[in-house]
Design an enzyme around this catalytic site. Structure first.
Site, mmCIF file in Angstrom:
data_model
loop_
_atom_site.group_PDB
_atom_site.id
_atom_site.type_symbol
_atom_site.label_atom_id
_atom_site.label_comp_id
_atom_site.label_asym_id
_atom_site.label_seq_id
_atom_site.Cartn_x
_atom_site.Cartn_y
_atom_site.Cartn_z
ATOM 1 C CG ASP A 265 -2.151 -0.749 0.975
ATOM 2 O OD1 ASP A 265 -2.492 -0.983 -0.244
ATOM 3 O OD2 ASP A 265 -3.097 -1.359 2.264
ATOM 4 C CE LYS A 287 -7.875 0.695 -1.449
ATOM 5 N NZ LYS A 287 -7.231 -0.302 -0.529
ATOM 6 C CG MET A 401 -8.576 7.502 7.311
ATOM 7 S SD MET A 401 -8.783 6.625 6.480
ATOM 8 C CE MET A 401 -9.857 4.877 7.466
HETATM 9 N N1 SAH Z 1 -3.828 0.150 8.876
HETATM 10 C C1 SAH Z 1 -3.916 1.041 9.399
HETATM 11 C C2 SAH Z 1 -4.313 2.261 9.441
HETATM 12 C C3 SAH Z 1 -4.656 2.708 7.910
HETATM 13 S S1 SAH Z 1 -5.835 4.196 7.594
HETATM 14 C C4 SAH Z 1 -2.811 0.636 10.903
HETATM 15 O O1 SAH Z 1 -3.607 0.222 11.089
HETATM 16 O O2 SAH Z 1 -2.794 2.378 11.278
HETATM 17 C C5 SAH Z 1 -4.902 5.164 7.208
HETATM 18 C C6 SAH Z 1 -5.019 6.349 8.425
HETATM 19 O O3 SAH Z 1 -3.743 5.652 9.081
HETATM 20 C C7 SAH Z 1 -4.276 7.632 8.037
HETATM 21 O O4 SAH Z 1 -4.623 8.561 7.596
HETATM 22 C C8 SAH Z 1 -3.888 8.058 9.404
HETATM 23 O O5 SAH Z 1 -5.053 8.664 10.231
HETATM 24 C C9 SAH Z 1 -3.665 6.822 10.428
HETATM 25 N N2 SAH Z 1 -2.064 6.462 10.173
HETATM 26 C C10 SAH Z 1 -1.522 5.261 9.880
HETATM 27 N N3 SAH Z 1 -0.159 5.600 9.419
HETATM 28 C C11 SAH Z 1 0.084 7.006 9.998
HETATM 29 C C12 SAH Z 1 1.825 7.095 10.818
HETATM 30 N N4 SAH Z 1 2.180 7.018 10.248
HETATM 31 N N5 SAH Z 1 1.336 8.486 11.441
HETATM 32 C C13 SAH Z 1 -0.188 8.683 11.880
HETATM 33 N N6 SAH Z 1 -0.990 8.902 11.222
HETATM 34 C C14 SAH Z 1 -1.288 7.374 11.063
#
Ligand code: SAH
Length: 484
Positions: A265, A287, A401
């Site tokens: 991803d 995406k 998000m």
């Molecule tokens: N599956 C992922 C989440 C996917 S949704 C998980 O478990 O973390 C994507 C959202 O995750 C982003 O919009 C943000 O809010 C958060 N996110 C993912 N990686 C991040 C990071 N390194 N720092 C801050 N927010 C993060």
């Protein structure tokens, strides 16, 4: 995952951006000149001779071991002070004198003739450098710090020495002898890789460790005679964590090392991908905003099934954890429907990582009895979130998000009864080198995010615990409400 020492070398390489092209030179029977007759020269002569070079040593006098070699014809000794004519028929030259001027003269003469020259321990004067090596011939590992940190390279070499089994050499030699047969029996690269994995990890290596080379060979040829079993492909759904490769699990690392194909991803970090097996196919299936997400998701489903059916080991690599706002469930449903075998490796989800790296204990007992992971990725006209529940006190909220909706989120929470003074922390690029943390209170959430130009990916933490961030923070930049 990257040892500190390697990191240090990488940092040095950044500071001195010099990129060398690594080569392994075949010196068998080729003339190499070593200028200098002391102990450093003697060491270089030995290494060159191990590679089969015909060594000429030019120096006024020789230390005892070199003198003996000269007497026995092991080296060709030219007595005297350096003259460019010594370079006439040589392929390489090593300057190993303790006289800067002589070394510089050798370098200048070599350059004029386009002969590669190494001045021992003087990177600026060297057009080639000699790496530190770990020798498991025919397998040789060469480590270079581009000449800027030879001590670190040597230390790394020591570590690798202790990690690498001494049977690797005989094993590589055995595999080399049977290579044509292995290739013919297993024309498919993926299957061949698995065979080599078995060779490295299975009974063949075991026999070699027990000093039983004949048994090892019988094991190998026996397997080729019987035929390597057909295997079904599979998918491992791997949570890659938030970015810092140190947060990968050991299982995730193993899956990345065994993968034939990696479907990754947009949120998976380059540092994590760099740990994957080098020759795995890496396919970006991220995406993009504005794209038709369902079409992309359908393509991901199709790719997973296609590769697995071709017998490959697929890693589906997702940011954070695959089951937290990651559509991992849908992917498994699809695999189940199509009879594809799968495994799931959990990852550190953004809420946990961002909280940890911002010094925010999500359920500090004085402030919160529960924590909720909430997606803010909803169109406002389709908002079905339980705002009354979310606005209740004594709990921590972690919004994923949410960067585009901060105004709306704070307005909803305050309208439904959460105090306007409730602390928040917004963690951008959590756990990555560029991490930033903005803190404040709900009332000024959107304004503070705007002021600092916070962008996705960012995680919003709301609740009393967020106020602990500025006090307990330990990683990266913290942009405190009153501190900038
Ligand atoms: N599956 C992922 C989440 C996917 S949704 C998980 O478990 O973390 C994507 C959202 O995750 C982003 O919009 C943000 O809010 C958060 N996110 C993912 N990686 C991040 C990071 N390194 N720092 C801050 N927010 C993060």
């Amino acid at each position: 995952m990257i040892p500190g020492i390697l990191r240090a070398i990488v940092v040095r390489a950044w500071l001195f951006p010099m990129k060398l092209f690594p080569i392994f030179a075949d010196l068998k029977g080729r003339r190499v000149l070593v200028v200098g007759g002391g102990s450093v020269a003697a060491r270089k002569v030995l290494a060159l001779q191990e590679a089969g070079a015909a060594v000429r040593v030019g120096a006024p006098g020789l230390e005892p071991a070199l003198a003996r070699q000269a007497a026995e014809g092991g080296i060709d000794h030219v007595a005297g002070h350096f003259e460019p004519a010594w370079l006439d028929d040589v392929w390489l030259v090593v300057a190993a004198t303790d006289d800067r001027e002589v070394n510089a003269a050798v370098e200048a003469a070599a350059n004029a003739r386009r002969i590669f020259c190494n001045v021992v321990d003087v990177a600026e004067l060297s057009s080639f450098q000699v790496p530190a090596i770990v020798d498991r011939s025919p397998l040789v590992l060469a480590i270079s710090s581009s000449g800027v940190a030879p001590v670190l390279a040597r230390r790394l070499r020591e570590r690798l020495e202790s990690l690498l089994d001494h049977t690797l050499g005989p094993l590589a030699e055995l595999a080399a002898r049977h290579r044509p047969r292995i290739r013919a029996a297993l024309p498919d690269l993926g299957r061949r890789r698995r065979f080599y994995d078995w060779l490295l990890d299975g009974p063949v290596a075991g026999w070699l460790r027990q000093q039983q080379p004949a048994q090892a060979e019988a094991e190998l040829t026996g397997m080729l005679d019987r035929g390597w079993p057909q295997e079904a492909g599979s998918v491992v759904l791997v949570g890659a964590g938030p970015g810092d490769p140190g947060l990968l699990t050991l299982k995730a690392l193993r899956a990345l090392n065994e993968a034939d194909v990696i479907l990754y991803d947009r949120l998976t970090s380059a540092d994590v991908l760099a740990l994957a097996r080098r020759d795995a196919d890496r396919v970006s299936v991220g995406k993009l905003p504005g794209e038709n997400h369902d079409a992309t998701q359908a393509r991901i489903h199709a790719l997973m099934v296609e590769h697995a059916r071709a017998g490959r080991r697929v890693v589906r690599l997702k940011g954070g954890d695959a089951f937290i706002f990651g559509r991992g469930g849908e992917e498994l449903e699809h695999l189940r429907e199509h009879g594809v075998r799968y495994e799931v490796v959990p990852g550190v989800t953004a809420a946990l990582a961002c909280a940890a790296y911002a010094g925010i204990p999500l359920t500090h007992r004085d402030h919160a009895q529960s924590v909720r992971f909430v997606t803010a990725h909803c169109r406002q006209d389709e908002d079905t979130l339980d705002w009354d529940g979310l606005a209740r006190g004594s709990q921590t909220l972690a919004f994923y998000m949410g960067v585009g909706q901060l105004e709306y989120l704070s307005e909803r929470l305050i309208t439904h009864g959460r105090a306007a003074e409730t602390p928040f922390a917004l963690v951008e690029n959590g756990s990555r080198p560029e991490q930033r943390v903005v803190t404040g209170t709900l009332a000024d959430l959107a304004a503070r995010a705007r002021a600092h130009g916070i962008h996705a990916p960012a995680l919003l933490i709301v609740g009393e615990v967020a106020a602990l961030g500025p006090k307990l923070h330990w990683f990266g930049q913290s942009l405190e409400a009153h501190g900038e």
